[in-house]
Motif scaffolding. Sequence first.
Motif, short mmCIF file in Angstrom:
data_model
loop_
_atom_site.label_atom_id
_atom_site.label_comp_id
_atom_site.label_asym_id
_atom_site.label_seq_id
_atom_site.Cartn_x
_atom_site.Cartn_y
_atom_site.Cartn_z
N ALA A 40 -7.41 -1.62 38.43
CA ALA A 40 -6.82 -2.73 38.07
C ALA A 40 -5.58 -3.00 38.71
N PHE A 41 -4.77 -1.87 39.18
CA PHE A 41 -3.72 -2.09 39.84
C PHE A 41 -3.87 -2.60 41.30
N ALA A 42 -5.17 -2.38 42.04
CA ALA A 42 -5.24 -3.23 43.25
C ALA A 42 -5.09 -4.84 43.12
N GLY A 92 -3.82 9.31 38.19
CA GLY A 92 -4.86 9.25 37.34
C GLY A 92 -4.66 7.91 36.44
N TYR A 93 -3.59 6.87 36.82
CA TYR A 93 -3.70 5.62 36.31
C TYR A 93 -4.63 4.75 36.58
N THR A 94 -5.46 4.15 35.50
CA THR A 94 -6.64 3.38 35.96
C THR A 94 -6.01 1.86 35.27
N THR A 95 -5.48 1.66 34.45
CA THR A 95 -5.18 0.70 33.72
C THR A 95 -3.58 0.42 33.58
N PRO A 96 -2.97 -0.87 34.05
CA PRO A 96 -1.65 -0.83 33.86
C PRO A 96 -1.33 -1.16 32.47
N THR A 97 0.02 -0.60 32.12
CA THR A 97 0.18 -0.84 30.83
C THR A 97 0.89 -2.37 30.41
N PRO A 98 1.02 -2.89 29.12
CA PRO A 98 1.41 -4.03 29.12
C PRO A 98 2.80 -4.53 30.05
N ILE A 99 3.90 -3.65 30.02
CA ILE A 99 5.04 -3.88 30.69
C ILE A 99 4.66 -4.00 32.25
N GLN A 100 3.75 -3.08 32.73
CA GLN A 100 3.42 -3.34 34.07
C GLN A 100 2.56 -4.49 34.33
N VAL A 101 1.70 -5.08 33.63
CA VAL A 101 1.05 -6.25 33.83
C VAL A 101 2.01 -7.34 33.88
N GLN A 157 10.98 0.05 25.96
CA GLN A 157 11.34 1.24 25.90
C GLN A 157 10.84 2.33 26.66
N THR A 158 11.61 3.34 26.76
CA THR A 158 10.80 4.58 27.55
C THR A 158 9.65 5.01 26.86
N GLY A 159 8.58 5.26 27.78
CA GLY A 159 7.32 5.49 27.05
C GLY A 159 6.30 4.45 27.39
N THR A 160 6.83 3.54 27.60
CA THR A 160 5.88 2.10 27.90
C THR A 160 5.26 1.84 29.11
N GLY A 161 5.65 2.99 30.19
CA GLY A 161 5.27 2.88 31.37
C GLY A 161 6.46 1.95 32.23
N LYS A 162 7.40 1.76 31.79
CA LYS A 162 8.44 0.96 32.31
C LYS A 162 8.83 1.50 33.86
N THR A 163 9.06 2.59 34.04
CA THR A 163 9.43 3.37 35.36
C THR A 163 8.39 2.66 36.46
N ALA A 164 7.28 3.00 36.20
CA ALA A 164 6.40 2.34 37.29
C ALA A 164 6.28 0.70 37.23
N VAL A 184 17.06 11.63 36.83
CA VAL A 184 16.36 12.70 37.21
C VAL A 184 14.89 12.19 37.17
N GLN A 185 14.38 11.87 36.15
CA GLN A 185 13.14 11.40 35.69
C GLN A 185 12.80 10.12 36.51
N ILE A 186 13.78 9.32 36.74
CA ILE A 186 13.41 7.89 37.36
C ILE A 186 13.06 8.52 38.99
P1 AMP Z 1 7.88 5.74 31.12
O1 AMP Z 1 7.87 4.68 30.13
O2 AMP Z 1 8.09 4.95 32.56
O3 AMP Z 1 8.71 6.88 31.05
O4 AMP Z 1 6.58 6.30 31.40
C1 AMP Z 1 5.80 6.93 30.19
C2 AMP Z 1 4.66 7.74 30.61
O5 AMP Z 1 3.46 6.98 31.13
C3 AMP Z 1 4.98 8.64 31.97
O6 AMP Z 1 4.36 10.04 31.78
C4 AMP Z 1 3.95 7.99 32.87
O7 AMP Z 1 3.58 8.92 33.99
C5 AMP Z 1 3.03 7.44 32.13
N1 AMP Z 1 2.27 6.19 32.79
C6 AMP Z 1 2.95 5.01 33.38
N2 AMP Z 1 2.23 4.39 33.58
C7 AMP Z 1 0.62 4.65 33.26
C8 AMP Z 1 -0.37 4.11 33.49
N3 AMP Z 1 -0.76 2.83 34.04
N4 AMP Z 1 -1.47 4.64 33.00
C9 AMP Z 1 -1.51 5.77 32.47
N5 AMP Z 1 -0.29 6.55 32.31
C10 AMP Z 1 0.94 5.87 32.82
#
Ligand code: AMP
Length: 234
Positions: A26-28, A44-53, A70-77, A112-114
Amino acid sequence: SSALIPHNASSNSIPDSISPLPHASAFAAFGLRAPVLRAVAAEGYTTPTPIQVQAIPHVMQGRDLLGCAQTGTGKTAAFALPLLHRMTDPAQTKRHVGPRVLVLAPTRELAVQIADSFRVYGKYVSLNYGVILGGVSQGAQVATLRRGVDVLVATPGRLLDLMSQGCVPLGDVETLVLDEADRMLDMGFIDPIRRIIAKLPAKRQNLLFSATMPAPIATLAGQILRDPAKVSVA
Ligand code: AMP
């Protein structure tokens, strides 16, 4: 298949053959460059999280963004992937001495995490990443800056320190990311942030992420962001 696209949507839904979301990933569908997609697949990510979408299309277009997440939602990506895409635009390969992306984070751990995330998502593109944080000797950090970085992740205190020593050229910054802005407020970093921002080029993209929006952060956002896209996840 993606949870984002209902399979048996109504009769006027788009046929599978021209579905905007390729089944491979779905990222494509975002139109991210191939090396960025490869790194996403490798994670191994297949589906974007809501914040990514919500965020990726805006950030790819160069828009400012106010993100409630918040952290944990996939906001870094959500910001790293589109910024890596932008930085590897072959039409934008101008020479630069300083970083093109500056990320400010409240704590050493988060910084460091970012930076680690940028390295992971950027492993198939040739960009350099650097981290500046307090509590450790500055020699290695100054050396990294001298070698040149494309993405610099920093905590505000040490960054200001090195800036006052003339070690950090910020004239090439194209995008500023303020991560966990509410925690930066709690830690007394709002004034340092303002002093850092004063040294950045006026024309730039700004992304601000915060889990909560206390008044001083809303004010800061109002002053920094230009016509931001607003995205929010619980
Ligand atoms: P973050 O909120 O950026 O700290 O990300 C939380 C965790 O979710 C990290 O361990 C990421 O590797 C993982 N993650 C981010 N995006 C995805 C995604 N689309 N699918 C699966 N895992 C993800």
